[in-house]
Design a protein around this motif. Structure first.
Motif, mmCIF file in Angstrom:
data_model
loop_
_atom_site.group_PDB
_atom_site.id
_atom_site.type_symbol
_atom_site.label_atom_id
_atom_site.label_comp_id
_atom_site.label_asym_id
_atom_site.label_seq_id
_atom_site.Cartn_x
_atom_site.Cartn_y
_atom_site.Cartn_z
ATOM 1 N N SER A 166 43.829 -41.310 22.930
ATOM 2 C CA SER A 166 43.083 -41.399 24.230
ATOM 3 C C SER A 166 42.056 -41.006 23.748
ATOM 4 O O SER A 166 40.631 -41.912 24.004
ATOM 5 C CB SER A 166 43.842 -39.404 24.471
ATOM 6 N N SER A 169 40.969 -44.604 22.210
ATOM 7 C CA SER A 169 41.172 -45.172 23.619
ATOM 8 C C SER A 169 39.701 -45.632 24.418
ATOM 9 O O SER A 169 39.485 -46.336 24.588
ATOM 10 C CB SER A 169 42.604 -45.498 24.466
ATOM 11 N N ALA A 170 39.062 -44.434 24.345
ATOM 12 C CA ALA A 170 38.214 -43.964 25.048
ATOM 13 C C ALA A 170 37.113 -44.149 24.487
ATOM 14 O O ALA A 170 35.932 -45.138 24.790
ATOM 15 C CB ALA A 170 37.716 -42.003 25.040
ATOM 16 N N GLN A 173 37.462 -48.796 25.066
ATOM 17 C CA GLN A 173 36.157 -48.578 26.511
ATOM 18 C C GLN A 173 34.697 -48.111 25.977
ATOM 19 O O GLN A 173 33.769 -49.319 26.892
ATOM 20 C CB GLN A 173 36.889 -48.359 26.840
ATOM 21 N N CYS A 174 34.248 -47.525 25.839
ATOM 22 C CA CYS A 174 32.459 -47.121 25.766
ATOM 23 C C CYS A 174 31.693 -47.882 25.148
ATOM 24 O O CYS A 174 31.177 -48.265 25.781
ATOM 25 C CB CYS A 174 32.489 -45.322 25.261
ATOM 26 N N HIS A 262 37.478 -38.364 27.009
ATOM 27 C CA HIS A 262 38.323 -38.328 26.125
ATOM 28 C C HIS A 262 37.719 -38.632 25.062
ATOM 29 O O HIS A 262 38.262 -38.261 24.416
ATOM 30 C CB HIS A 262 39.878 -39.569 26.399
ATOM 31 N N LEU A 273 27.937 -42.748 27.612
ATOM 32 C CA LEU A 273 29.006 -43.520 28.294
ATOM 33 C C LEU A 273 30.374 -42.963 27.746
ATOM 34 O O LEU A 273 30.416 -42.295 26.109
ATOM 35 C CB LEU A 273 29.431 -44.964 27.722
ATOM 36 N N GLN A 275 33.987 -41.426 28.814
ATOM 37 C CA GLN A 275 35.903 -42.536 29.460
ATOM 38 C C GLN A 275 36.147 -41.285 30.339
ATOM 39 O O GLN A 275 36.788 -40.190 29.296
ATOM 40 C CB GLN A 275 36.670 -42.985 28.747
ATOM 41 N N ARG A 294 43.415 -54.792 32.216
ATOM 42 C CA ARG A 294 43.762 -53.484 32.746
ATOM 43 C C ARG A 294 45.319 -53.367 33.726
ATOM 44 O O ARG A 294 45.174 -54.773 34.384
ATOM 45 C CB ARG A 294 42.862 -52.887 34.012
#
Length: 402
Positions: A166, A169-170, A173-174, A262, A273, A275, A294
């Motif tokens: 998690s 992945s956060a 994405q950020c 996360h 940023l 997530q 997604r």
């Protein structure tokens, strides 16, 4: 191209009966048109579940690490097919691959993506096989990156690895929100585990049952104990460093008990940023399996209509030295992370068996690390495996294993 016309993404799932694997299959079942599972593998501890998965997903291959797994799996598969009736009994039987290299062999199958949900450093060889085959690697097995960092990085093409922890992945994405040279630091969040707020002295007598009672996540025993003493967070810092090429001194851990944020990325203009989502690994799994698309409703979203408050606290490094110890192993590089990880796995096993106290886990790991004589030169799989083997033997000696 619309999703209605997109070919299903072909997947190989390694560790399908574990926590990561079962939750990935939940996502797949709810999105059957998006994914097609070619193969699944497991250690062999729950062959009844593996048989149900094989029939549900209609896989072509099943891998079992246990040496006698093929025979026992065939029995489980036949029993499950009989239970389901004539239709299931007539379905094509999957090809069975058994033995310690079963997952590695399946990871090399032609497919769009390999999900490595195996626990422990045994996931390294399948990780390398997936990368060598050219498949996208959906990485939940952080240990393979940690112990074989240089080997994995050498094989991985840009964008080939999608992390599904998690936290990572956060961060992944950020980081889409800026350029790498604009990143000031990565901020990895930690729940703090079941002993958040305790001093080191107050943890002297904690039991295995207490250490396994994670307040948020449902995971395997080794990872759960690692979360209790923040060793897991140190491993995640190493993983973040390797995945995103950010120096260790620009990766910070902050305790966030609510586990809604996360992880975060701070950019050099002062913006951060984050997530944000309720704690549910299916969101990261769905993103990894379908990236860059997604999956709708992969997991529940935040309810912003309800009042809530979030806390962010500094880590107590005196109470939880495992975090710094893991980061020191990562900074040393070479085979040191492999030694750290192997010694830690053995010490956690000793703790769960009652041969070691909770605090002695990191104390013993530090002793093994101190005795490690790192050999220079190019990193090889053989060197990693040799360092691991030595660390396991030494840790067993120190913990009184038979």
């Amino acid at each position: 191209m619309t999703s209605a016309h997109r070919e299903p993404r072909s997947l190989v799932l390694l560790g399908s009966t574990g926590s990561i694997g079962t939750q990935a299959i939940d996502v797949i079942r709810r999105n059957s048109g998006r994914f097609r599972v070619r193969a699944i593998s497991a250690g062999g501890g729950d062959l009844d579940l593996l048989a149900r998965q094989a029939l549900d997903l209609e896989v072509g291959y099943v891998g079992i690490a246990a040496a006698d797994g093929a025979r026992r799996f065939q029995d489980a598969l036949q029993a499950e097919a009989r239970r389901r009736g004539p239709g299931a009994a007539g379905s094509p039987a999957p090809e069975i691959v058994s033995g310690p290299d079963a997952s590695t062999r399946l990871a090399a199958l032609p497919c769009d993506a390999v999900l490595n949900g195996i626990t422990g450093s045994v996931g390294l060889a399948p990780t390398l096989a997936a990368l060598e085959s050219g498949s996208r690697l959906i990485l939940a097995n952080k240990e393979s990156l940690i112990v074989g960092g240089a080997l994995v990085k050498k094989l991985a093409a840009p964008g080939q690895i999608i992390p599904v922890d998690s936290e990572h992945s956060a961060l992944f994405q950020c980081l889409q929100g800026g350029k790498t040279d604009e990143v000031r630091r990565l901020i990895v969040t930690a729940s703090g585990g079941p002993f958040r707020g305790r001093t080191r002295a107050e943890m002297a007598d904690v039991t295995a049952e207490q250490a396994l009672a994670h307040p948020v996540w449902n995971m395997g025993p080794v990872i759960t104990v690692n979360c209790a003493n923040l060793v897991n967070k140190g491993l995640e810092v190493i993983e973040a460093h390797l995945l995103f090429d950010i120096p260790f001194d620009r990766i910070e851990v902050v305790v966030h008990p609510q586990v809604m944020v996360h992880s975060m990325v701070e950019f050099h203009d002062g913006s951060t940023l984050a997530q944000v989502a309720p704690p549910d690994i299916r969101m990261a799994l769905a993103l990894g399996m379908s990236w860059p698309v997604r999956v709708p409703d992969a997991a529940p979203a935040c309810d912003w209509s309800r009042a809530s408050s979030w806390d962010f606290l500094p880590v107590d490094h005196d109470a939880f030295p495992g975090l710094r110890l893991a980061c020191a192993a990562g900074e040393a590089g070479g085979t040191t992370p492999a030694v750290f990880n192997a010694a830690n796995e053995e010490c956690v096993a000793a703790f769960l068996e009652g041969r070691l106290s909770f605090l002695e886990i990191t104390e013993t790991v530090e002793r093994v690390m101190g005795e490690h004589d790192q050999v220079g030169g190019e990193m090889t799989l053989e060197a990693v495996l040799a360092a691991e083997a030595w660390a396991r033997v030494r840790a067993r000696e120190l913990t009184g294993a038979a």
